[in-house]
Design a protein around this motif. Structure first.
Motif, PDB file in Angstrom:
ATOM      1  N   UNK A  33      37.119 -25.963  -0.614  1.00  0.00           N
ATOM      2  CA  UNK A  33      36.291 -25.777  -1.810  1.00  0.00           C
ATOM      3  C   UNK A  33      37.155 -25.833  -3.075  1.00  0.00           C
ATOM      4  N   UNK A  34      38.323 -25.219  -2.997  1.00  0.00           N
ATOM      5  CA  UNK A  34      39.237 -25.236  -4.143  1.00  0.00           C
ATOM      6  C   UNK A  34      39.705 -26.673  -4.427  1.00  0.00           C
ATOM      7  N   UNK A  35      39.978 -27.412  -3.361  1.00  0.00           N
ATOM      8  CA  UNK A  35      40.398 -28.805  -3.514  1.00  0.00           C
ATOM      9  C   UNK A  35      39.305 -29.623  -4.192  1.00  0.00           C
ATOM     10  N   UNK A  36      38.062 -29.401  -3.797  1.00  0.00           N
ATOM     11  CA  UNK A  36      36.946 -30.144  -4.375  1.00  0.00           C
ATOM     12  C   UNK A  36      36.770 -29.802  -5.861  1.00  0.00           C
ATOM     13  N   UNK A  61      44.002 -44.696  -9.340  1.00  0.00           N
ATOM     14  CA  UNK A  61      42.690 -44.699  -8.670  1.00  0.00           C
ATOM     15  C   UNK A  61      42.516 -43.552  -7.668  1.00  0.00           C
ATOM     16  N   UNK A  62      43.612 -42.929  -7.233  1.00  0.00           N
ATOM     17  CA  UNK A  62      43.549 -41.951  -6.134  1.00  0.00           C
ATOM     18  C   UNK A  62      42.503 -40.843  -6.324  1.00  0.00           C
ATOM     19  N   UNK A  63      42.445 -40.166  -7.481  1.00  0.00           N
ATOM     20  CA  UNK A  63      41.451 -39.083  -7.609  1.00  0.00           C
ATOM     21  C   UNK A  63      40.019 -39.567  -7.413  1.00  0.00           C
ATOM     22  N   UNK A  64      39.721 -40.792  -7.863  1.00  0.00           N
ATOM     23  CA  UNK A  64      38.364 -41.326  -7.718  1.00  0.00           C
ATOM     24  C   UNK A  64      38.089 -41.723  -6.268  1.00  0.00           C
ATOM     25  N   UNK A  65      39.109 -42.219  -5.585  1.00  0.00           N
ATOM     26  CA  UNK A  65      38.928 -42.560  -4.168  1.00  0.00           C
ATOM     27  C   UNK A  65      38.607 -41.316  -3.346  1.00  0.00           C
ATOM     28  N   UNK A  66      39.249 -40.207  -3.692  1.00  0.00           N
ATOM     29  CA  UNK A  66      38.981 -38.944  -2.990  1.00  0.00           C
ATOM     30  C   UNK A  66      37.552 -38.472  -3.226  1.00  0.00           C
ATOM     31  N   UNK A  67      36.944 -38.905  -4.327  1.00  0.00           N
ATOM     32  CA  UNK A  67      35.550 -38.545  -4.609  1.00  0.00           C
ATOM     33  C   UNK A  67      34.562 -39.490  -3.934  1.00  0.00           C
ATOM     34  N   UNK A  68      35.062 -40.604  -3.422  1.00  0.00           N
ATOM     35  CA  UNK A  68      34.170 -41.593  -2.840  1.00  0.00           C
ATOM     36  C   UNK A  68      33.479 -42.462  -3.879  1.00  0.00           C
ATOM     37  N   UNK A  69      34.115 -42.634  -5.032  1.00  0.00           N
ATOM     38  CA  UNK A  69      33.558 -43.463  -6.107  1.00  0.00           C
ATOM     39  C   UNK A  69      33.536 -44.932  -5.684  1.00  0.00           C
ATOM     40  N   UNK A  88      47.368 -41.089 -17.289  1.00  0.00           N
ATOM     41  CA  UNK A  88      46.180 -41.891 -16.964  1.00  0.00           C
ATOM     42  C   UNK A  88      45.513 -41.368 -15.693  1.00  0.00           C
ATOM     43  N   UNK A  89      46.323 -41.036 -14.690  1.00  0.00           N
ATOM     44  CA  UNK A  89      45.771 -40.501 -13.436  1.00  0.00           C
ATOM     45  C   UNK A  89      45.043 -39.175 -13.687  1.00  0.00           C
ATOM     46  N   UNK A  90      45.593 -38.347 -14.571  1.00  0.00           N
ATOM     47  CA  UNK A  90      44.944 -37.079 -14.899  1.00  0.00           C
ATOM     48  C   UNK A  90      43.612 -37.291 -15.623  1.00  0.00           C
ATOM     49  N   UNK A  91      43.535 -38.361 -16.399  1.00  0.00           N
ATOM     50  CA  UNK A  91      42.337 -38.636 -17.208  1.00  0.00           C
ATOM     51  C   UNK A  91      41.215 -39.309 -16.434  1.00  0.00           C
ATOM     52  N   UNK A  92      41.559 -40.022 -15.361  1.00  0.00           N
ATOM     53  CA  UNK A  92      40.623 -40.988 -14.776  1.00  0.00           C
ATOM     54  C   UNK A  92      39.338 -40.340 -14.265  1.00  0.00           C
ATOM     55  N   UNK A  93      39.411 -39.101 -13.823  1.00  0.00           N
ATOM     56  CA  UNK A  93      38.234 -38.415 -13.311  1.00  0.00           C
ATOM     57  C   UNK A  93      37.421 -37.709 -14.370  1.00  0.00           C
ATOM     58  N   UNK A  94      37.791 -37.920 -15.648  1.00  0.00           N
ATOM     59  CA  UNK A  94      37.094 -37.275 -16.772  1.00  0.00           C
ATOM     60  C   UNK A  94      37.015 -35.757 -16.579  1.00  0.00           C
ATOM     61  N   UNK A  95      38.169 -35.103 -16.404  1.00  0.00           N
ATOM     62  CA  UNK A  95      38.172 -33.674 -16.074  1.00  0.00           C
ATOM     63  C   UNK A  95      37.811 -32.794 -17.272  1.00  0.00           C
ATOM     64  N   UNK A  96      37.378 -31.566 -16.963  1.00  0.00           N
ATOM     65  CA  UNK A  96      37.125 -30.582 -18.022  1.00  0.00           C
ATOM     66  C   UNK A  96      38.435 -30.062 -18.602  1.00  0.00           C
ATOM     67  N   UNK A  97      39.500 -30.102 -17.806  1.00  0.00           N
ATOM     68  CA  UNK A  97      40.762 -29.485 -18.195  1.00  0.00           C
ATOM     69  C   UNK A  97      41.928 -30.340 -17.721  1.00  0.00           C
ATOM     70  N   UNK A  98      42.885 -30.585 -18.614  1.00  0.00           N
ATOM     71  CA  UNK A  98      44.120 -31.272 -18.232  1.00  0.00           C
ATOM     72  C   UNK A  98      45.267 -30.273 -18.307  1.00  0.00           C
ATOM     73  N   UNK A  99      45.959 -30.091 -17.194  1.00  0.00           N
ATOM     74  CA  UNK A  99      47.105 -29.182 -17.123  1.00  0.00           C
ATOM     75  C   UNK A  99      48.388 -30.000 -17.139  1.00  0.00           C
ATOM     76  N   UNK A 100      49.292 -29.644 -18.030  1.00  0.00           N
ATOM     77  CA  UNK A 100      50.494 -30.430 -18.271  1.00  0.00           C
ATOM     78  C   UNK A 100      51.704 -29.515 -18.124  1.00  0.00           C
ATOM     79  N   UNK A 101      52.572 -29.824 -17.156  1.00  0.00           N
ATOM     80  CA  UNK A 101      53.726 -28.958 -16.870  1.00  0.00           C
ATOM     81  C   UNK A 101      55.018 -29.633 -17.335  1.00  0.00           C
TER      82      UNK A 101
END
Length: 235
Positions: free
Chosen positions: A79-82, A108-116, A156-169
Motif C-alpha cells: 500500500x505504501x509503495x502504491x 518511463x519506469x514510474x508510469x510502467x509500474x502504474x500500468x499506463x 524528469x523521472x520524478x515529474x513524469x507521474x505528475x506527483x503531488x510532492x517532489x522530494x529532493x535529497x
C-alpha cells in the motif's frame, strides 16, 4: 490552497544493541501546495530520516503523517509503495538511474509500474524530457551523460507521474557549482510552474532559493523562515 504534507508529532527511534537513538523528536510540519521548502541542518540532525518518512521509505515510531489527505498510518508495504508511486516523485544525490536502460526507459519506469498505456507513456516522457531540456538525449544511456545531465533525467523521472510532492535529497551534492546552479534554477522554475518541492541540502546558498527554510538540530525543528528570494537568482 490544499495541504500536501501534514506531519504531527513525528518521532523516530532506532534501537541499537546498547543505546537507543532518537533521530526525530516531535516534528510537526505542514506543507501547502506550491511551496518550495528546504530542510537544512548539520550532519546527523535528522534531515534524511525526515525525508525518508515523508517519502514512505521509512515509518515513524510515533506521530501521524498524511500525504495529499491520505493517512499513512498502519499501511502495508504494498500500500505504501502504491501511494508513493501515485503521489511522490524522488530526486536523489546519486541520481539512481539504471545504466542498462535508455534515458527514455528510465523516465518511463514510474508510469510502467502504474500500468499506463504505451501511447500515454510516450507523450508524458517526451513532455517531461522537453521540460528539462533533455529530449535530444532520450536514446542515450545514463553513463553517456554528464552528472548535470543525469540529474536532469532524474528530475524528469520524478515529474513524469505528475506527483503531488517532489522530494529532493542533496540534488547538487555530486555536481560542480555550474551544474549545481543549473539544477537549482530548473527546480526553481518547476516550483514557479506549480510543483510542490521539499529539498534536503547542506548548501546555504541553495537553501535560500526555497520559499521556506526549515532548520533541524538534534531531531527537532529549531527555526522556520519564509523567503522572498527571487527563485531565478541562482542561474
Amino acid at each position: 490552497m490544499k495541504t500536501v504534507v501534514e506531519m504531527t508529532n513525528i518521532h523516530k527511534r532506532y534501537d541499537g544493541q546498547q543505546v537507543e537513538t532518537h533521530a526525530l523528536q516531535g516534528i510537526s510540519l505542514h506543507i501547502k501546495e506550491g511551496e518550495f521548502v528546504s530542510i537544512t541542518g548539520p550532519s546527523g540532525c535528522g534531515k534524511s530520516t525526515l525525508l525518508s518518512i515523508m517519502g514512505l521509505m521509512d515509518t515513524a515510531s510515533e506521530g501521524s503523517y498524511q500525504i495529499a489527505s491520505v493517512d499513512t498510518q498502519g499501511l502495508k508495504v504494498d500500500q505504501r509503495t502504491q501511494i508513493r508511486n501515485q503521489h511522490i516523485g524522488f530526486v536523489f544525490q546519486s541520481f539512481n538511474l539504471i545504466d542498462s536502460l535508455t534515458v527514455f526507459e528510465n523516465v518511463a519506469l514510474p508510469l510502467e509500474h502504474r500500468g499506463t498505456s504505451k501511447n500515454e507513456i510516450k507523450q508524458r516522457v517526451e513532455d517531461v524530457l522537453s521540460q528539462v531540456d533533455m529530449l535530444h538525449r532520450k536514446d542515450y544511456r545514463p553513463n553517456q551523460l554528464s552528472g548535470g545531465q543525469q540529474q536532469r533525467i532524474a528530475i524528469a523521472r520524478a515529474l513524469v507521474g505528475n506527483p503531488d510532492l517532489i522530494l529532493v535529497d542533496e540534488p547538487t551534492g555530486n555536481l560542480d557549482s555550474k551544474n549545481g546552479d543549473q539544477v537549482m534554477a530548473l527546480l526553481a522554475q518547476l516550483n514557479k510552474d506549480g510543483a510542490t518541492i521539499v529539498m534536503v541540502t547542506h548548501d546555504s546558498r541553495y537553501s535560500r532559493c526555497a520559499t521556506r527554510e526549515v532548520q533541524l538540530l538534534d531531531g527537532k525543528i529549531v527555526s522556520e523562515q519564509q523567503s522572498d528570494v527571487d527563485l531565478q537568482g541562482v542561474a
